[in-house]
Design an enzyme around this catalytic site. Structure first.
Site, PDB file in Angstrom:
ATOM      1  N   SER A 141       2.102   7.985  15.159  1.00 35.91           N
ATOM      2  CA  SER A 141       2.800   6.700  15.207  1.00 35.91           C
ATOM      3  C   SER A 141       2.099   5.771  16.187  1.00 35.91           C
ATOM      4  CB  SER A 141       4.241   6.912  15.657  1.00 35.91           C
ATOM      5  OG  SER A 141       4.261   7.213  17.038  1.00 35.91           O
ATOM      6  N   LYS A 142       2.491   4.516  16.114  1.00 35.54           N
ATOM      7  CA  LYS A 142       1.934   3.522  17.022  1.00 35.54           C
ATOM      8  C   LYS A 142       2.240   3.906  18.470  1.00 35.54           C
ATOM      9  CE  LYS A 142       2.909  -1.283  18.233  1.00 35.54           C
ATOM     10  NZ  LYS A 142       2.137  -1.236  19.458  1.00 35.54           N
ATOM     11  N   ARG A 143       3.410   4.525  18.661  1.00 40.43           N
ATOM     12  CA  ARG A 143       3.782   4.902  20.022  1.00 40.43           C
ATOM     13  C   ARG A 143       2.812   5.917  20.631  1.00 40.43           C
ATOM     14  NH1 ARG A 143       9.057   7.168  19.975  1.00 40.43           N
ATOM     15  NH2 ARG A 143       9.224   6.141  17.949  1.00 40.43           N
TER      16      ARG A 143
END
Ligand code: GLU
Length: 505
Positions: A261-263
């Site tokens: 994910s972007k996180r």
């Protein structure tokens, strides 16, 4: 007869193209090129709720940066167009009618409230053969009532009438044969009268047929919709032209479990998007591989190996090699960990393989940004050429070679303490005299003269050379000292030693 290979990359413009989507595009492209086929870019924008301005343009710029060429698409044109689904409403309307006419689909009037009530009342409610008989649709209502409601402008959807109890076979080149019983599928909404648009399912499948797509190559998250693909092809009578499915493994977090994910990127400091992206609504900035200083060739190589291997240990492969070696047989079913450290390694390899002149061209704009101007391309090329062994990203080249463009304003404390003894200012004065006397500053010549001088005076070689370096570079780092002084103008070298003498305490 062998079918012409025609593949499509079919993103929805709902935000920046994720690096997993880029890998899907890349595999489609590689497969098309390998087989002399066509690569289609189809924009799947029928979900107006999720449309994000700028996303389509971002997709185009990303693919262009990576060299993923498109043969047919919105910009390129082609005889199967339009290639943007919002421009194909008539086609979908006509196909919805075909299914309604042959009894493969039906009209449903259930309101969101009614659906909610059914969900409360019936455990694990799903709109399907077991429940459709009690809902408000054209299967349970007289024909004239259905017509009247439509004429009165009541909102409706068209649902696919899935026959229960059938084993649906999906033939997948990576996953093998996947069998799903049709009873677990729901009567998917294919069309909504409210916005006169089809859903993703109908548009995606109708277009695959009309665009004569031979292979559907996409991420694993789309595997659940493959049985519907098969059933709709059958319902339309297109069974003979069913595309070959290929569902690519998920991209996983670098550490731990689950989807990348972007996180993860934010947390560990690596990009998960090809280019920088600024969210038009929130203004939030997501960083891209390009702006971080990655080379497109390195990103392509790295992505190609996330889910595929050539069957041996070869890692560095340019696009032509990838096209030659690629095969779905060597694609893995298991998810692929996104090893961003490997991405840095690839980038380093590709930086090393570039001529210094090309590296200089990349660094020149960065110099400009810093205001360090007035250097010839030749000078920049020699400077970055000396430090590239220590660079992973384009920006590292400048970071490592900065002293070639700007004199140190401070000196590494630790090195000063270790190397700048009390008599060093005097020795450095002497060194200036020695340097002034050297005609030919080429590395080997200057080295011989300076080292002879150090030896004749009985000075400590390490201390003197490190102090010299400290004065010119600002710290005990950098390439061979006499390579530096070969490139840097002699008066600049001398000026720096003077400055160190008066500055360092
Ligand atoms: N529009 C879908 C997406 O956003 C396409 C899935 C497919 O390739 O069928 O990825």
């Amino acid at each position: 007869m062998e079918r012409k290979v025609r593949v499509r990359f079919a993103p929805s413009p709902t935000g920046p193209l994720h690096i997993g989507g880029v890998r899907t595009a890349l595999y489609n492209y590689i497969f098309a090129r390998q087989n002399g086929g066509d690569m289609i870019l189809r924009i799947e924008d029928t979900d107006s709720q999720r449309f994000v301005p700028g996303a389509e343009e971002y997709i185009n710029r990303s693919l262009a940066w990576l060299g993923i060429g498109i043969d047919e698409g919105v910009k390129e044109g082609g005889k199967y167009g339009p290639y943007k689904q919002s421009e194909r409403r008539d086609i979908y309307r006509e196909h919805v009618k075909m299914l309604l006419d042959n009894g493969k689909a039906y009209i449903a009037f259930d309101t969101p409230e009614e659906l909610e009530a059914a969900r409360k009342e019936i455990p694990n409610f799903q709109y399907d053969a077991t429940t459709r008989g009690r809902m408000r649709n054209s299967l349970t209502m007289p024909k004239d009532e259905v017509e009247k409601r439509i004429a009165d402008g009541e909102k409706y959807v068209v649902r696919f009438k899935i026959e229960p109890g059938r084993d649906v076979r999906v033939d997948d080149l990576v996953r093998g044969e996947v069998v799903i019983n049709s009873s677990i599928l729901d009567d998917k909404v294919l069309y909504k009268s409210a916005d006169d648009l089809p859903t993703y399912h109908l548009a995606n499948i109708v277009d695959d047929h009309l665009m004569e797509v031979s292979h559907v190559i996409r991420g694993e998250e789309w595997l659940p919709s493959a049985p519907l693909h098969v059933l709709l092809y059958e319902a339309f009578g297109w069974k003979d032209t069913m595309p070959q499915f290929v569902h690519l493994p998920l991209l996983l977090k670098p550490v731990g479990n689950g989807k990348l994910s972007k996180r993860d990127g934010d947390k560990l400091g690596f990009p998960v998007f090809p280019l920088d992206w600024k969210d038009p609504k929130t203004g939030e900035l997501s960083s891209g591989f390009k702006e971080r200083g990655y080379l497109p060739e390195a990103v392509v190589n790295f992505l190609a190996l996330l889910g595929w291997n050539p069957g041996d240990d070869t890692e560095v492969m340019d696009i032509d090699t990838l096209i030659r070696k690629f095969s779905f047989e060597h694609c893995s079913k298991a998810g692929s960990k996104f090893d961003y450290k490997k991405a840095l390694w690839f980038n380093h390899e590709y930086l090393m393989s570039k001529p210094d002149d090309e590296l200089a061209e990349m660094v020149m704009p960065l110099l400009e940004d810093k205001g360090w101007t007035g250097y010839s391309r030749e000078y920049v090329a020699k400077a970055v050429g000396m430090v590239k062994g220590r660079a992973n990203l384009v920006g590292d080249l400048l970071e490592q070679a900065d002293f070639f463009f700007v004199a140190p304003t401070e000196y590494a404390e630790k090195d000063v303490r270790k190397r700048w003894s009390e008599d060093m200012p005097r020795i450095m004065e002497e060194l200036i005299g020695v340097l002034e006397g050297i005609e030919d500053m080429s590395s080997a010549n200057a080295e011989k003269i300076v080292l002879d001088w150090i030896a004749s005076k009985g000075y400590h070689l390490g201390n003197v050379m490190n102090a010299f370096r400290l004065a010119v570079v600002g710290a005990c780092r950098g390439p061979h000292m006499f390579d530096i002084t070969e490139l840097m103008p002699k008066d600049e070298v001398i000026r720096r030693i003077h400055k160190a003498i008066v500055t360092i305490k």
